[in-house]
Motif scaffolding. Structure first.
Motif, short mmCIF file in Angstrom:
data_model
loop_
_atom_site.label_atom_id
_atom_site.label_comp_id
_atom_site.label_asym_id
_atom_site.label_seq_id
_atom_site.Cartn_x
_atom_site.Cartn_y
_atom_site.Cartn_z
N PHE A 45 79.18 60.58 -30.68
CA PHE A 45 80.13 59.59 -29.19
C PHE A 45 81.44 60.64 -29.11
N TYR A 46 81.64 61.06 -30.46
CA TYR A 46 82.96 61.90 -29.87
C TYR A 46 83.39 62.78 -31.55
N THR A 47 84.24 63.46 -31.38
CA THR A 47 84.67 64.13 -33.11
C THR A 47 86.56 63.97 -32.13
N TYR A 48 87.42 64.04 -33.18
CA TYR A 48 88.51 64.18 -33.08
C TYR A 48 89.36 64.95 -34.30
N ASP A 49 90.30 66.09 -33.46
CA ASP A 49 90.51 67.24 -33.90
C ASP A 49 92.30 66.27 -34.92
N SER A 50 91.92 66.17 -35.74
CA SER A 50 92.82 65.90 -36.57
C SER A 50 93.89 66.76 -36.87
N ILE A 51 93.02 67.63 -37.47
CA ILE A 51 93.57 69.16 -37.77
C ILE A 51 94.88 69.79 -36.34
N GLY A 52 94.16 69.52 -35.25
CA GLY A 52 95.07 69.58 -33.74
C GLY A 52 96.17 68.31 -33.59
N ARG A 53 96.02 67.54 -34.29
CA ARG A 53 96.98 66.10 -34.29
C ARG A 53 98.39 65.96 -35.15
N PHE A 54 97.88 67.20 -36.50
CA PHE A 54 98.54 66.70 -37.12
C PHE A 54 99.53 68.67 -37.16
N ASP A 55 98.89 69.62 -36.29
CA ASP A 55 99.59 70.57 -35.79
C ASP A 55 100.65 70.06 -34.97
N ALA A 56 100.38 68.75 -33.75
CA ALA A 56 101.18 68.58 -32.82
C ALA A 56 102.03 67.87 -33.11
N ALA A 57 102.32 67.41 -34.26
CA ALA A 57 103.03 66.54 -34.61
C ALA A 57 104.14 67.12 -35.09
N TYR A 58 103.68 68.05 -36.10
CA TYR A 58 104.51 69.06 -36.42
C TYR A 58 105.40 70.24 -36.38
N LEU A 59 105.05 70.79 -35.19
CA LEU A 59 105.53 71.49 -34.09
C LEU A 59 106.61 70.83 -32.96
N ARG A 60 106.17 68.85 -33.52
CA ARG A 60 107.30 68.13 -32.55
C ARG A 60 108.77 68.26 -33.45
N ALA A 61 108.23 67.55 -34.60
CA ALA A 61 109.38 67.88 -35.46
C ALA A 61 110.03 68.80 -35.71
N ALA A 62 109.09 69.92 -35.88
CA ALA A 62 109.99 70.82 -35.96
C ALA A 62 111.18 71.14 -34.58
#
Length: 355
Positions: free
Chosen positions: A94-111
């Protein structure tokens, strides 16, 4: 009597765009030249009428995968394919979830918030929909819903067009039906079909990463699901109960049927001496008790194509060239193990030297 949608006599042209037309192919894989036969065509129509997945078994090379292409082409639906692997889990369908991409996006936002002094409110929110990548059955289920629904479900409302054939008309918008091929499901771990029971029956799935939202196909546009299996392992009974089943048997003993299949896939004339002669040899090979794996239709077509390529015209031509390396090497297209090579070579020489 109600006219059935799938036929042994396909239309001269497809009624609507299909992924098939975007694929490089020859007669071997061209859906226009696929001949399902009456029994298989009837099984397809049973599945279509009941809205059930069609589970197809048979020897490797008997045309199970090509059936899905044929159904998609005849009905004018896009074809989505899922190739099952030994590591597959039910969600992958059905789908795959890019958990690493999600983590990177959150990290960059916090940075950015720390270093740039920007407030959290001023920064763009992370959209979890950006990290959901829909796969074959998930794509088909989403396409079975309206554009209004898709606008809320997809981060980019027109992202669905990436799933469709390149020649799909701009005016053709969801909802629409699709054919989904789940190929070689018996490769997957046993939990794979067990975890699909409700999903395959109701054509829905849940996305925990989006707060357990449910995506389900509308009744009028449910995907057509074709599942293939080489019967390498037994599928769970609960899964089998939800499917329409059909076994594609090799037409041993039915020379007319086999000739018709080979002609449709190769384009050879009915009076071509190589066609009749080679089918005679195939019948002998299929009756050999010593072979570990009997050649199926796909292997035979490859063998025939090779013989044509080296100039073979008939049994008489093969008799004259029987000791040539090019002829003996051709047996590697028919058999797939060292144990089968010797008996098959002996059978070929015996056949060529019979009067």
């Amino acid at each position: 009597m109600t006219e059935l949608p799938y036929s042994t006599t396909p239309p001269p042209t497809r009624p609507a765009p299909s992924t098939i037309d975007a694929l490089p192919r020859d007669r071997h894989t061209d859906p226009r030249d696929y001949d399902p036969g009456d029994d298989l065509a009837a099984a397809v129509n049973v599945a279509l009428m009941l809205g059930r997945p069609l589970l197809v078994t048979g020897e490797p090379g008997t045309g199970k995968t090509e059936l899905a292409r044929s159904v998609a082409w005849q009905l004018g639906y896009p074809l989505f394919r899922f190739d099952t692997k030994s590591s597959s889990v039910a969600r992958d369908l059905f789908y795959t979830y890019d958990s690493i991409g999600r983590f990177d996006a959150a990290y960059l936002r916090a940075a950015r918030e720390r270093k740039g002094g920007e407030s959290a409110a001023a920064l763009p929110e992370i959209d979890d929909r950006d990290f959901i990548h829909y796969q074959a059955l998930g794509q088909a289920i989403l396409l079975a819903n309206t554009m209004d629904a898709l606008k809320g479900w997809l981060a980019k409302p027109d992202a669905y067009r990436e799933w469709l054939p390149k020649d799909w008309p701009e005016k053709e918008q969801p909802p629409c039906r699709a054919v989904v091929l789940i190929d070689e499901i018996d490769k997957a771990p046993r939990d794979f079909p067990n975890d699909l029971l409700a999903e395959i029956e109701e054509l829905r799935f849940t996305i925990p990463e989006l707060g357990n939202v449910v995506r389900q196909a509308t009744k009028d546009f449910q995907p057509v699901v074709v599942i293939t299996s080489n019967s390498e392992k037994h599928l769970p009974d609960a899964f089998l109960r939800r499917c329409v089943y059909h076994h594609i048997a090799f037409p041993d003993g039915d020379r007319e049927r086999l000739t018709k299949i080979i002609r449709s896939r190769t384009g050879l004339d009915a009076n071509d001496p190589l066609l009749a002669d080679s089918i005679e040899f195939l019948a002998r090979v299929r009756s050999m008790a010593k072979l570990g794996k009997k050649p199926a239709t796909a292997e035979f077509i490859d063998w025939l194509a090779y013989l044509r390529g080296i100039g073979a015209e008939s049994r008489a031509w093969l008799v004259a060239k029987q000791t040539d390396k090019e002829v003996l090497a051709s047996l590697g297209a028919l058999c797939k193990s060292q144990d089968d090579i010797s008996p098959l070579r002996a059978e070929l020489l015996a056949w060529l030297n019979e009067k």
